[in-house]
Design a protein around this motif. Sequence first.
Motif, short mmCIF file in Angstrom:
data_model
loop_
_atom_site.label_atom_id
_atom_site.label_comp_id
_atom_site.label_asym_id
_atom_site.label_seq_id
_atom_site.Cartn_x
_atom_site.Cartn_y
_atom_site.Cartn_z
N GLN A 68 0.87 -1.05 0.02
CA GLN A 68 0.06 0.01 -0.10
C GLN A 68 0.91 1.34 0.01
N ILE A 69 2.09 1.22 0.19
CA ILE A 69 3.25 2.44 0.39
C ILE A 69 4.05 2.49 -0.84
N VAL A 70 3.85 3.51 -1.51
CA VAL A 70 4.91 3.74 -2.65
C VAL A 70 5.71 4.53 -2.08
N HIS A 71 5.69 5.84 -1.77
CA HIS A 71 6.45 6.90 -1.26
C HIS A 71 6.65 7.02 -0.08
N LYS A 72 7.45 5.94 0.70
CA LYS A 72 7.41 5.77 2.31
C LYS A 72 7.57 7.23 3.05
N SER A 73 8.48 8.00 2.50
CA SER A 73 8.67 9.21 3.36
C SER A 73 7.44 10.07 3.46
N ASP A 74 6.65 10.13 2.51
CA ASP A 74 5.38 10.74 2.53
C ASP A 74 4.38 10.26 3.71
N VAL A 75 4.53 9.19 3.96
CA VAL A 75 3.69 8.77 5.23
C VAL A 75 4.33 8.29 6.23
N GLY A 76 5.60 8.84 6.50
CA GLY A 76 6.40 8.48 7.76
C GLY A 76 6.72 7.18 7.96
N ALA A 77 6.83 6.41 6.90
CA ALA A 77 7.44 4.85 6.63
C ALA A 77 9.11 4.82 6.81
N VAL A 78 9.64 5.87 6.86
CA VAL A 78 11.39 5.60 7.01
C VAL A 78 11.75 6.55 8.35
N ARG A 79 12.54 5.93 9.01
CA ARG A 79 13.36 6.45 9.96
C ARG A 79 14.79 6.24 9.96
N VAL A 80 15.63 7.48 9.77
CA VAL A 80 17.01 7.15 9.69
C VAL A 80 17.87 7.47 10.96
N GLY A 81 18.92 7.25 11.10
CA GLY A 81 19.81 7.58 12.33
C GLY A 81 19.53 6.93 13.45
N LEU A 82 18.71 5.51 13.59
CA LEU A 82 18.54 5.07 14.91
C LEU A 82 19.53 4.47 15.29
N ARG A 83 20.11 4.59 16.72
CA ARG A 83 21.30 4.20 17.24
C ARG A 83 21.53 2.88 17.82
N ASP A 84 20.51 2.32 18.26
CA ASP A 84 20.56 0.79 18.79
C ASP A 84 19.19 0.13 18.68
N ALA A 85 19.19 -1.03 19.25
CA ALA A 85 18.08 -2.07 19.22
C ALA A 85 16.93 -1.22 19.82
N ARG A 86 17.12 -0.63 20.96
CA ARG A 86 16.22 -0.12 21.75
C ARG A 86 15.53 1.12 20.86
N GLU A 87 16.37 2.11 20.35
CA GLU A 87 15.63 3.19 19.68
C GLU A 87 14.86 2.62 18.40
N LEU A 88 15.32 1.37 17.70
CA LEU A 88 14.51 0.92 16.71
C LEU A 88 13.29 0.31 17.04
N ALA A 89 13.16 -0.17 18.17
CA ALA A 89 12.07 -0.86 18.64
C ALA A 89 10.97 0.10 19.19
N MET A 90 11.55 1.21 19.61
CA MET A 90 10.62 2.44 19.80
C MET A 90 10.05 3.15 18.43
N ALA A 91 10.92 3.16 17.56
CA ALA A 91 10.54 3.89 16.28
C ALA A 91 9.62 2.90 15.67
N LEU A 92 9.78 1.68 15.77
CA LEU A 92 8.94 0.60 15.03
C LEU A 92 7.48 0.73 15.61
N ASP A 93 7.42 0.83 17.04
CA ASP A 93 6.18 1.00 17.69
C ASP A 93 5.22 2.10 17.13
N GLU A 94 6.09 3.36 17.30
CA GLU A 94 5.68 4.48 16.76
C GLU A 94 5.02 4.58 15.31
N MET A 95 5.72 3.90 14.57
CA MET A 95 5.41 4.12 13.02
C MET A 95 4.41 3.09 12.97
N ARG A 96 4.37 1.81 13.62
CA ARG A 96 3.16 0.79 13.44
C ARG A 96 1.94 1.47 13.89
N MET A 97 1.83 2.31 14.91
CA MET A 97 0.65 2.95 15.36
C MET A 97 0.29 4.19 14.51
#
Length: 243
Positions: A68-97
């Motif tokens: 369903q997502i073609v231009h990921k940045s347009d819908v907030g489906a890309v996060r760069v510069g995540l430093r560790d697994a904890r930041e990744l997990a937080m970003a994943l939860d935020e993005m999922r919601m």
Amino acid sequence: MPADAAKAVLRAAHAQGLRVLDEPTAKALLASFGVTTPATRVVRSAAELEGLDNTLRSPYVLKAVSPQIVHKSDVGAVRVGLRDARELAMALDEMRMSLAAKALHVEHWLVEEMAPPGVECVIGGVIDPEFGPMVMAGLGGVFVEVMRDVSFRICPIERREALEMLGELRGAPILRGTRGQPPVSLEAFADALVRIGGEGGVLLSLAGELAEIDVNPLIVTGERAIAVDVRIVLNAPASGSTP
Ligand code: ADP
Ligand code: MG
């Protein structure tokens, strides 16, 4: 031999009724032709991020994978510069919601290593009805979107022609280094172009199965050219054609 395996991937996707390969599959296909892509891991949930710090090098990029997502940045489906697994997990939860709130269904999460800073460029390929496979090179962002500063060749191209294509760009001085910016590796950019548009490259090998390829961006540094976003559109063969 990459061509046979790649053809099988495209035919399998086509048989599933897909029109576009998902990003991890498109990247794996491109990597099988020798184009550099980021080290990647695909997960289904934050729980699978465990142990990631041992296999991928931080900083990380997180992307949602969804037809369903073609231009990921347009819908907030890309996060760069995540430093560790904890930041990744937080970003994943935020993005999922936030994606769920937009009624966007996510199939997988792509975690990848962040490419080092470089110049964002593009490589494109189409199967032209008249000329057959054609390869395109350009600089990213406004250069391609607004100024249409791109150069084209009919495939196959050799290394010398790939370098010529880069020299033709109005933005070429940026590749050679301006205003204190270091030059990027034209050799690495040309190598990626040949692996896509050359003899035995992606376009000629898959001209029957593929309609379009877009690498946007190809991040070109002083040493490397890394395909950080790849979109491959399948050919829709005439009905009744045999594989
Ligand atoms: P979109 O679907 O919006 O085109 P991209 O995958 O191209 O999504 O990501 C958007 C931007 O994020 C890219 O143009 C690039 O600047 C940055 N980016 C994405 N992946 C990486 C990566 N692995 N390393 C560095 N930057 C990245
Ligand atoms: Mg992109």
